[in-house]
Design a protein around this motif. Structure first.
Motif, PDB file in Angstrom:
ATOM      1  N   GLN A 131       2.609 -32.941  -4.714  1.00  0.00           N
ATOM      2  CA  GLN A 131       2.337 -34.083  -3.657  1.00  0.00           C
ATOM      3  C   GLN A 131       2.475 -33.710  -2.467  1.00  0.00           C
ATOM      4  O   GLN A 131       1.904 -34.352  -1.427  1.00  0.00           O
ATOM      5  N   SER A 132       3.096 -32.674  -1.801  1.00  0.00           N
ATOM      6  CA  SER A 132       3.427 -32.444  -0.405  1.00  0.00           C
ATOM      7  C   SER A 132       1.773 -31.817  -0.124  1.00  0.00           C
ATOM      8  O   SER A 132       1.435 -31.960   1.159  1.00  0.00           O
ATOM      9  N   VAL A 133       1.106 -31.091  -1.037  1.00  0.00           N
ATOM     10  CA  VAL A 133      -0.206 -30.441  -0.682  1.00  0.00           C
ATOM     11  C   VAL A 133      -1.226 -31.701  -0.729  1.00  0.00           C
ATOM     12  O   VAL A 133      -1.884 -31.703   0.376  1.00  0.00           O
ATOM     13  N   THR A 134      -1.270 -32.657  -1.535  1.00  0.00           N
ATOM     14  CA  THR A 134      -2.087 -33.749  -1.321  1.00  0.00           C
ATOM     15  C   THR A 134      -1.743 -34.422  -0.123  1.00  0.00           C
ATOM     16  O   THR A 134      -2.606 -34.663   0.579  1.00  0.00           O
ATOM     17  N   ARG A 135      -0.652 -34.705   0.115  1.00  0.00           N
ATOM     18  CA  ARG A 135      -0.282 -35.292   1.467  1.00  0.00           C
ATOM     19  C   ARG A 135      -0.779 -34.696   2.681  1.00  0.00           C
ATOM     20  O   ARG A 135      -1.281 -35.331   3.474  1.00  0.00           O
ATOM     21  N   SER A 136      -0.693 -33.475   2.587  1.00  0.00           N
ATOM     22  CA  SER A 136      -0.963 -32.694   3.787  1.00  0.00           C
ATOM     23  C   SER A 136      -2.673 -32.695   3.953  1.00  0.00           C
ATOM     24  O   SER A 136      -2.983 -32.586   4.969  1.00  0.00           O
ATOM     25  N   LEU A 137      -3.152 -32.795   2.887  1.00  0.00           N
ATOM     26  CA  LEU A 137      -4.689 -32.823   2.907  1.00  0.00           C
ATOM     27  C   LEU A 137      -5.454 -34.189   3.106  1.00  0.00           C
ATOM     28  O   LEU A 137      -6.454 -34.528   3.165  1.00  0.00           O
ATOM     29  N   GLY A 138      -4.271 -35.238   2.984  1.00  0.00           N
ATOM     30  CA  GLY A 138      -5.012 -36.610   2.781  1.00  0.00           C
ATOM     31  C   GLY A 138      -5.717 -37.040   1.662  1.00  0.00           C
ATOM     32  O   GLY A 138      -6.514 -37.983   1.682  1.00  0.00           O
ATOM     33  N   PHE A 139      -5.053 -36.447   0.500  1.00  0.00           N
ATOM     34  CA  PHE A 139      -5.806 -36.473  -0.891  1.00  0.00           C
ATOM     35  C   PHE A 139      -4.701 -37.326  -1.469  1.00  0.00           C
ATOM     36  O   PHE A 139      -3.780 -37.383  -1.572  1.00  0.00           O
ATOM     37  N   VAL A 140      -5.480 -38.610  -1.831  1.00  0.00           N
ATOM     38  CA  VAL A 140      -4.539 -39.712  -2.732  1.00  0.00           C
ATOM     39  C   VAL A 140      -4.866 -39.404  -4.134  1.00  0.00           C
ATOM     40  O   VAL A 140      -5.904 -39.448  -4.729  1.00  0.00           O
ATOM     41  N   ALA A 141      -3.963 -39.734  -4.907  1.00  0.00           N
ATOM     42  CA  ALA A 141      -4.041 -39.270  -6.562  1.00  0.00           C
ATOM     43  C   ALA A 141      -2.899 -40.133  -7.237  1.00  0.00           C
ATOM     44  O   ALA A 141      -1.473 -40.147  -6.681  1.00  0.00           O
TER      45      ALA A 141
END
Length: 203
Positions: free
Chosen positions: A143-153
């Motif tokens: 979740q930290s990775v997706t948040r840093s990249l602006g990737f929503v899942a």
């Protein structure tokens, strides 16, 4: 002057100002998008390779193409990975794969995507290990990775994950410098040219 005349004048002013307001809104959205994109980067976190070794995500030095997938995805994820396999072969022929260019595949479904499951996924799609690392981590880290990249899942009750359809080009300083599509919108020719160009520029 009648009330109708005053209202008509006000309406004309609004109509005259409308294009200006629209332009201001568009420019503001562009700057907002650019600022959001400028903030996107790989975080300083450690994920895990398929053989259980730690992988510091923010490792400087190479241009990386990053895809976020889950193996139960019915369409866009395997299509993207398949196209990246084709791209990998071209970059190997160009002599840059694994040297100045690397691929990262990160699962967004670590609960189901065990190391064995991800290995089967890699075998089925014929991923070669040269310059390509497949990673997983616990839920909070992902979740930290997706948040840093602006990737929503977002995962639904049936296990299906609706997610952003973007791949990320990351420079040697771990900053996202460009995004590409996934699935049918993943243009291998365009991305190949971009990666070769970045290799020549030393980015």
């Amino acid at each position: 002057m009648s009330e109708a005349s005053v209202n008509a004048i006000r309406l004309k002013r609004v109509l005259l100002l409308l294009p200006v307001l629209v332009l201001v809104a568009l420019v503001s959205s562009w700057f907002w998008a650019d600022s959001q994109q400028a903030k996107a980067a790989l975080p300083s976190l450690t994920l895990e390779t398929l053989d259980g070794k730690p992988y510091p995500l923010a490792s400087p030095g190479k241009t990386r193409l990053v895809e976020l997938i889950y193996t139960r995805c019915p369409d866009v994820c395997p299509t993207t990975t398949f196209k990246m396999v084709q791209l990998q072969k071209r970059l190997m022929d160009a002599g840059v794969m694994g040297k100045s260019v690397e691929f990262l595949t990160i699962t967004i479904d670590p609960h189901n995507d065990t190391a064995d499951v991800l290995q089967r996924y890699a075998d089925q799609l014929q991923i070669q290990t040269q310059g390509w690392t497949i990673l997983r981590g616990d839920e909070s880290t992902i979740q930290s990775v997706t948040r840093s990249l602006g990737f929503v899942a977002r995962k639904s009750a049936d296990g299906f994950i609706s997610h952003t359809t973007s791949t990320f080009l990351v420079n040697a300083n771990n900053e996202v410098i460009r995004t590409f599509g996934m699935g049918d919108d993943f243009n291998t020719d365009l991305i190949y040219q971009e990666l070769v160009s970045k290799n020549k520029e030393g980015l």
